[in-house]
Scaffold this motif. Sequence first.
Motif, PDB file in Angstrom:
ATOM      1  N   HIS A 429      -8.860  -1.850   4.609  1.00 51.60           N
ATOM      2  CA  HIS A 429      -7.531  -1.376   4.986  1.00 51.60           C
ATOM      3  C   HIS A 429      -7.006  -0.429   3.907  1.00 51.60           C
ATOM      4  O   HIS A 429      -6.838  -0.831   2.755  1.00 51.60           O
ATOM      5  N   ARG A 430      -6.730   0.809   4.284  1.00 58.44           N
ATOM      6  CA  ARG A 430      -6.212   1.775   3.305  1.00 58.44           C
ATOM      7  C   ARG A 430      -4.898   1.262   2.717  1.00 58.44           C
ATOM      8  O   ARG A 430      -4.716   1.252   1.501  1.00 58.44           O
ATOM      9  N   ILE A 431      -3.940   0.869   3.581  1.00 54.81           N
ATOM     10  CA  ILE A 431      -2.759   0.130   3.128  1.00 54.81           C
ATOM     11  C   ILE A 431      -3.112  -1.343   3.290  1.00 54.81           C
ATOM     12  O   ILE A 431      -3.338  -1.812   4.404  1.00 54.81           O
ATOM     13  N   PRO A 432      -3.208  -2.097   2.208  1.00 54.08           N
ATOM     14  CA  PRO A 432      -3.693  -3.476   2.299  1.00 54.08           C
ATOM     15  C   PRO A 432      -2.787  -4.375   3.137  1.00 54.08           C
ATOM     16  O   PRO A 432      -1.577  -4.156   3.261  1.00 54.08           O
ATOM     17  N   LEU A 433      -3.383  -5.417   3.677  1.00 51.27           N
ATOM     18  CA  LEU A 433      -2.643  -6.381   4.480  1.00 51.27           C
ATOM     19  C   LEU A 433      -1.513  -7.020   3.680  1.00 51.27           C
ATOM     20  O   LEU A 433      -0.461  -7.358   4.238  1.00 51.27           O
ATOM     21  N   PHE A 439       5.800  -1.784   5.365  1.00 53.60           N
ATOM     22  CA  PHE A 439       5.600  -0.647   6.249  1.00 53.60           C
ATOM     23  C   PHE A 439       5.908  -1.075   7.686  1.00 53.60           C
ATOM     24  O   PHE A 439       5.020  -1.367   8.484  1.00 53.60           O
ATOM     25  N   GLU A 440       7.196  -1.092   7.999  1.00 52.70           N
ATOM     26  CA  GLU A 440       7.674  -1.652   9.258  1.00 52.70           C
ATOM     27  C   GLU A 440       7.068  -0.976  10.476  1.00 52.70           C
ATOM     28  O   GLU A 440       6.713  -1.628  11.456  1.00 52.70           O
ATOM     29  N   ARG A 441       6.951   0.327  10.444  1.00 53.73           N
ATOM     30  CA  ARG A 441       6.488   1.071  11.608  1.00 53.73           C
ATOM     31  C   ARG A 441       4.983   1.318  11.620  1.00 53.73           C
ATOM     32  O   ARG A 441       4.452   1.897  12.571  1.00 53.73           O
ATOM     33  N   LEU A 442       4.291   0.908  10.589  1.00 49.68           N
ATOM     34  CA  LEU A 442       2.858   1.149  10.500  1.00 49.68           C
ATOM     35  C   LEU A 442       2.074   0.074  11.250  1.00 49.68           C
ATOM     36  O   LEU A 442       2.290  -1.123  11.032  1.00 49.68           O
ATOM     37  N   ASN A 443       1.163   0.494  12.107  1.00 45.78           N
ATOM     38  CA  ASN A 443       0.191  -0.430  12.671  1.00 45.78           C
ATOM     39  C   ASN A 443      -0.890  -0.615  11.620  1.00 45.78           C
ATOM     40  O   ASN A 443      -1.689   0.287  11.376  1.00 45.78           O
ATOM     41  N   ILE A 444      -0.895  -1.755  10.992  1.00 53.47           N
ATOM     42  CA  ILE A 444      -1.795  -1.991   9.866  1.00 53.47           C
ATOM     43  C   ILE A 444      -3.259  -1.898  10.265  1.00 53.47           C
ATOM     44  O   ILE A 444      -4.133  -1.671   9.432  1.00 53.47           O
ATOM     45  N   ASN A 445      -3.548  -2.057  11.571  1.00 57.57           N
ATOM     46  CA  ASN A 445      -4.920  -1.962  12.058  1.00 57.57           C
ATOM     47  C   ASN A 445      -5.182  -0.659  12.804  1.00 57.57           C
ATOM     48  O   ASN A 445      -6.114  -0.564  13.603  1.00 57.57           O
ATOM     49  N   ALA A 446      -4.356   0.361  12.546  1.00 54.41           N
ATOM     50  CA  ALA A 446      -4.564   1.654  13.194  1.00 54.41           C
ATOM     51  C   ALA A 446      -5.854   2.299  12.689  1.00 54.41           C
ATOM     52  O   ALA A 446      -6.317   2.038  11.571  1.00 54.41           O
ATOM     53  N   ARG A 447      -6.415   3.142  13.500  1.00 60.64           N
ATOM     54  CA  ARG A 447      -7.666   3.825  13.164  1.00 60.64           C
ATOM     55  C   ARG A 447      -7.577   4.511  11.806  1.00 60.64           C
ATOM     56  O   ARG A 447      -8.500   4.407  10.983  1.00 60.64           O
ATOM     57  N   GLU A 477       7.395   0.681  -1.083  1.00 62.76           N
ATOM     58  CA  GLU A 477       6.516   1.388  -0.150  1.00 62.76           C
ATOM     59  C   GLU A 477       5.899   2.629  -0.787  1.00 62.76           C
ATOM     60  O   GLU A 477       4.701   2.897  -0.644  1.00 62.76           O
ATOM     61  N   GLN A 478       6.709   3.381  -1.521  1.00 58.40           N
ATOM     62  CA  GLN A 478       6.198   4.608  -2.130  1.00 58.40           C
ATOM     63  C   GLN A 478       5.136   4.315  -3.187  1.00 58.40           C
ATOM     64  O   GLN A 478       4.152   5.059  -3.324  1.00 58.40           O
ATOM     65  N   ASP A 479       5.308   3.225  -3.934  1.00 58.87           N
ATOM     66  CA  ASP A 479       4.326   2.873  -4.964  1.00 58.87           C
ATOM     67  C   ASP A 479       2.983   2.502  -4.331  1.00 58.87           C
ATOM     68  O   ASP A 479       1.920   2.872  -4.843  1.00 58.87           O
ATOM     69  N   VAL A 480       3.034   1.758  -3.229  1.00 55.27           N
ATOM     70  CA  VAL A 480       1.796   1.391  -2.527  1.00 55.27           C
ATOM     71  C   VAL A 480       1.104   2.652  -2.024  1.00 55.27           C
ATOM     72  O   VAL A 480      -0.130   2.787  -2.106  1.00 55.27           O
ATOM     73  N   GLN A 481       1.887   3.604  -1.508  1.00 54.43           N
ATOM     74  CA  GLN A 481       1.299   4.855  -1.021  1.00 54.43           C
ATOM     75  C   GLN A 481       0.631   5.615  -2.170  1.00 54.43           C
ATOM     76  O   GLN A 481      -0.421   6.258  -1.975  1.00 54.43           O
TER      77      GLN A 481
END
Length: 528
Positions: A429-433, A439-447, A477-481
Amino acid sequence: MDGIEPEEDIPAEEVGRDLPPPWETRDTGADEDTRRAETTAALSGMRGVASHVEEASTRLVFRFWAQNGVLTLLSWKRDAAGTGSAGKSAAFAPGLETHLPTYVETRTGEIALTFQRERHGWGLRALTTSESSKPLEARTLPVRRTGVTADTLAQAHAMATQLAKGLRVPDGGSATVLADVLLDDERVLGATTARYASHGGAPIREPSPELVAQLTQAILPFTHGLGPRTVRLTLEAEHHRAERHARWRVMEAETLHPAIEAPPDLVAEHYALYEHILREWREETQDAFLQAGVTSSEFLATWFISSLALRGGIALFEAVAPRLAPILARGGSEAVAWFRSFLARVRPAEREQFHRLWTKAQTQGLSVAEKEQLRKLMAHFEKLLDAKLGRDASDDLRKMAHKDFYGKFHTNLAKLLLDERGKPYPVHHRIPLEYAHLFERLNINARENLWGVHEAVHKKLNNIWTAFRRAKGKANEQDVQKVAAIVDRHFGRWFNQRYEASHSASSLTKAEADALDEVKALVDLLLK
């Protein structure tokens, strides 16, 4: 997979264990009786319309969509009045009930049945077919019912009574009316007058009492369709000065097909699911249906998002879930995928309650108590947006990610990204679980958030994210990015690529060292 917990091998039998919906395991042979019931129901509706036509030589044309032996009425039309009265007769196309099921069983498309009123009854004069696209309201699954429910009959009669009260004709004159009847599945919701025109002076004459029965029979055959829709009735009337009441005739009835803005694939998916839901919910096994919906997150997500887009559910949902509503109101496959991933956070008992309440809301309506249950459940769902994922949710999302990555997103990599033991590479996962709640609007399992990487690369990625954990609750959120961008820059060359240790080991070690330096500098800055 996300750099926080070591990747665990996922046995093949563990991936995607969602149970299929109950209709996928049905014995199609059991539908033979229901196909015969479909013909009986169609003939019953046509017979009801014909029962209010007494003029000899009058013709009635019924247009149906036929599929899998199912007949869905699209329209019916009568020609101008015939040549005098033929008298009362109950005979309607003798023998048709025997032969029609065989004819329509293998047909898919539109068929038209033309009947003519003779002195002793109705005879079938023509049966024609035509090419057209499947209307949304057309059913494809046969059901056992041969008539309408008492509730549907009562609703149709109430609609007809209300509509008839407002119809007037000039003394010795004529009138025409277009009336729109609102239906939702088998429910008759009411009617409005779309156009009225008259000739001969002020409209004063009331219709005959027989009009209520005629309107009722005119609309009942359409109640075997799917979803919210409008049936337009065309009525004509005339009054003879020597008579007390005006004579009204329903000349035509047709389902309107307005344009729909939702994506075509979502529309088709919704109506296919919805028809299955209605049959299982009303006629088969509710318990089995609910169980399938609870365990199949993709099914439940598709059903929910499509009903928001097509059945007006967004108004109800906005009232109970103001944060979730704008995320899911986007509709389409993106919202379906997001909600499917979100459901991993929801406990099975809560999924069952949600599925039961939402299905009832869309098919029957909720009581005051049930609306309160839905409100409380949605309030809990919204709290989950801010909560870190638990172990069970994380495990479910890992399995879903693995399944989707190789089975849906990158089928071409399924045989390429195999390690020395022949097992697929871990999915990263690029953005970890662990940071999904940021990341409210992010589908964590998106392609775009998933990469296939060799185990050697994956261990290095784990080390990078483990180093970042020192920031603890101070990271936003910005730090994780920023960390994700660091990982992309130093390790991107190994994403979705075969890994050759003999050529890459030293480069991988250097990439780790350089990335760790950047991450440690970021963490030190956050901890100041």
